[in-house]
Design a protein around this motif. Structure first.
Motif, PDB file in Angstrom:
ATOM      1  N   ASN A   7      35.031  29.495  25.480  1.00 18.77           N
ATOM      2  CA  ASN A   7      36.306  30.179  25.327  1.00 18.77           C
ATOM      3  C   ASN A   7      36.528  30.647  23.892  1.00 18.77           C
ATOM      4  O   ASN A   7      36.980  31.769  23.651  1.00 18.77           O
ATOM      5  N   ARG A   8      36.178  29.794  22.927  1.00 20.54           N
ATOM      6  CA  ARG A   8      36.342  30.158  21.512  1.00 20.54           C
ATOM      7  C   ARG A   8      35.458  31.341  21.139  1.00 20.54           C
ATOM      8  O   ARG A   8      35.898  32.287  20.491  1.00 20.54           O
ATOM      9  N   TRP A  16      36.910  38.966  23.492  1.00 26.08           N
ATOM     10  CA  TRP A  16      36.515  39.501  24.805  1.00 26.08           C
ATOM     11  C   TRP A  16      37.563  39.177  25.872  1.00 26.08           C
ATOM     12  O   TRP A  16      37.858  39.996  26.740  1.00 26.08           O
ATOM     13  N   LEU A  17      38.182  37.991  25.787  1.00 30.40           N
ATOM     14  CA  LEU A  17      39.081  37.527  26.836  1.00 30.40           C
ATOM     15  C   LEU A  17      40.560  37.816  26.569  1.00 30.40           C
ATOM     16  O   LEU A  17      41.340  37.965  27.508  1.00 30.40           O
ATOM     17  N   ARG A  18      40.955  37.887  25.304  1.00 31.86           N
ATOM     18  CA  ARG A  18      42.378  37.951  24.964  1.00 31.86           C
ATOM     19  C   ARG A  18      43.140  39.065  25.682  1.00 31.86           C
ATOM     20  O   ARG A  18      44.259  38.833  26.164  1.00 31.86           O
ATOM     21  N   PRO A  19      42.615  40.298  25.794  1.00 29.30           N
ATOM     22  CA  PRO A  19      43.405  41.360  26.440  1.00 29.30           C
ATOM     23  C   PRO A  19      43.707  41.098  27.914  1.00 29.30           C
ATOM     24  O   PRO A  19      44.584  41.758  28.482  1.00 29.30           O
ATOM     25  N   TRP A  20      42.988  40.162  28.542  1.00 28.21           N
ATOM     26  CA  TRP A  20      43.137  39.951  29.990  1.00 28.21           C
ATOM     27  C   TRP A  20      43.679  38.549  30.314  1.00 28.21           C
ATOM     28  O   TRP A  20      43.756  38.181  31.475  1.00 28.21           O
ATOM     29  N   TYR A  75      39.293  35.068  37.509  1.00 25.14           N
ATOM     30  CA  TYR A  75      38.010  34.667  36.940  1.00 25.14           C
ATOM     31  C   TYR A  75      37.840  35.214  35.534  1.00 25.14           C
ATOM     32  O   TYR A  75      38.483  36.179  35.136  1.00 25.14           O
ATOM     33  N   TRP A  76      36.951  34.551  34.782  1.00 23.11           N
ATOM     34  CA  TRP A  76      36.490  35.079  33.503  1.00 23.11           C
ATOM     35  C   TRP A  76      35.067  34.587  33.287  1.00 23.11           C
ATOM     36  O   TRP A  76      34.648  33.572  33.853  1.00 23.11           O
ATOM     37  N   VAL A  77      34.313  35.320  32.452  1.00 21.60           N
ATOM     38  CA  VAL A  77      32.911  34.962  32.234  1.00 21.60           C
ATOM     39  C   VAL A  77      32.528  35.255  30.794  1.00 21.60           C
ATOM     40  O   VAL A  77      33.114  36.137  30.136  1.00 21.60           O
ATOM     41  N   ASP A  78      31.578  34.511  30.302  1.00 16.88           N
ATOM     42  CA  ASP A  78      31.012  34.694  28.964  1.00 16.88           C
ATOM     43  C   ASP A  78      30.453  36.109  28.824  1.00 16.88           C
ATOM     44  O   ASP A  78      29.677  36.568  29.668  1.00 16.88           O
ATOM     45  N   GLU A  79      30.850  36.809  27.773  1.00 16.21           N
ATOM     46  CA  GLU A  79      30.344  38.167  27.550  1.00 16.21           C
ATOM     47  C   GLU A  79      28.824  38.194  27.455  1.00 16.21           C
ATOM     48  O   GLU A  79      28.189  39.197  27.804  1.00 16.21           O
ATOM     49  N   ASN A 115      41.103  46.951  32.745  1.00 16.21           N
ATOM     50  CA  ASN A 115      40.034  45.958  32.718  1.00 16.21           C
ATOM     51  C   ASN A 115      38.816  46.445  33.507  1.00 16.21           C
ATOM     52  O   ASN A 115      38.595  46.069  34.668  1.00 16.21           O
ATOM     53  N   GLY A 116      38.024  47.294  32.859  1.00 14.37           N
ATOM     54  CA  GLY A 116      36.861  47.887  33.519  1.00 14.37           C
ATOM     55  C   GLY A 116      35.862  46.882  34.057  1.00 14.37           C
ATOM     56  O   GLY A 116      35.410  47.004  35.207  1.00 14.37           O
ATOM     57  N   PRO A 117      35.443  45.858  33.289  1.00 14.43           N
ATOM     58  CA  PRO A 117      34.464  44.893  33.798  1.00 14.43           C
ATOM     59  C   PRO A 117      34.918  44.184  35.071  1.00 14.43           C
ATOM     60  O   PRO A 117      34.137  44.023  36.015  1.00 14.43           O
ATOM     61  N   SER A 118      36.201  43.760  35.127  1.00 10.50           N
ATOM     62  CA  SER A 118      36.692  43.078  36.327  1.00 10.50           C
ATOM     63  C   SER A 118      36.788  44.036  37.509  1.00 10.50           C
ATOM     64  O   SER A 118      36.507  43.661  38.652  1.00 10.50           O
TER      65      SER A 118
END
Length: 216
Positions: A25-26, A31-35, A102-106, A142-145
């Motif tokens: 997460n850190r 990568w994650l903050r906008p979503w 969901y979220w995933v490591d970039e 959120n294009g990737p999702s």
């Protein structure tokens, strides 16, 4: 309960995942903050709510799971924790529905990890849990999702204005959904066939009836 296909594993989140979860997460903050979901400012009559600690989060997820309202997973890829997937808002009775977040490591994005994880979770919801409908709500930006649900063939249902508090403000979300009748053969099997088709050489995709092998 553990779900696995190849290098991708879904398993319940645990207290001992804290170090690995925090590290991923850190490293993926930007990568994650906008979503990422945030807590709105308190109303005059409402309580002040603080972001939970990891241990508080896991205790809440476990309590919701025991109550039958949630399925909280971490995602592992090649033996390493790389993300999180939660089926939440599970409703029974005449609805039998839930929604997936969901979220995933970039570092592993684009390798098919998340579509595979979502497909496994949806099949589990339909075939084992007994849900009839699963939805995913995604910010339009959120294009990737959005590519995840598009690859899996989720049906677009429209826009929910100012639906969730994300990155400090109330944000619009697009709604994508599937019902059990739409994937009688299973979502994972459909995704694997589509992925295999996409990865075949262009000539094979254009001429699927022509065998290719050592003698051709």
């Amino acid at each position: 309960m553990e779900l696995a296909v190849g290098d991708v594993v879904l398993r319940p989140i645990k207290m001992r995942d804290q170090r690995a979860w925090r590290e991923v997460n850190r490293r993926n903050r930007d990568w994650l903050r906008p979503w990422e979901a945030t807590i709105p400012p308190p109303t005059p009559a409402g309580p002040v709510v603080h972001r939970p600690t990891y241990r508080q989060m896991v205790r809440h997820l476990r309590a919701e799971a025991h109550a039958g309202r949630m399925l909280p997973f971490v995602i592992e890829y090649q033996g390493r924790l790389v993300g999180q997937l939660t089926v939440a808002g599970i409703t029974w009775g005449s609805m039998c529905s839930g929604h997936v977040g969901y979220w995933v490591d970039e570092a592993v994005a684009g390798r098919g990890v998340m579509p595979t994880a979502v497909a496994m979770a949806v099949d589990h919801c339909f075939r084992k849990v007994g849900l009839h409908r699963v939805e995913v709500c995604i910010r339009p930006e959120n294009g990737p999702s959005r590519r995840v649900v598009e690859k899996l063939g989720f049906r677009a249902e429209g826009m929910r204005p100012r639906y969730l508090h994300i990155d400090g403000a109330w944000r619009d979300h697009l709604v994508f959904a599937l019902t059990a009748e739409e994937v009688p053969e299973g979502l994972l099997g459909r995704w694997q066939r589509e992925r295999s088709r996409r990865e075949r050489p262009e000539g094979e995709r254009r001429n699927p009836g022509i065998p290719h092998g050592p003698g051709n």
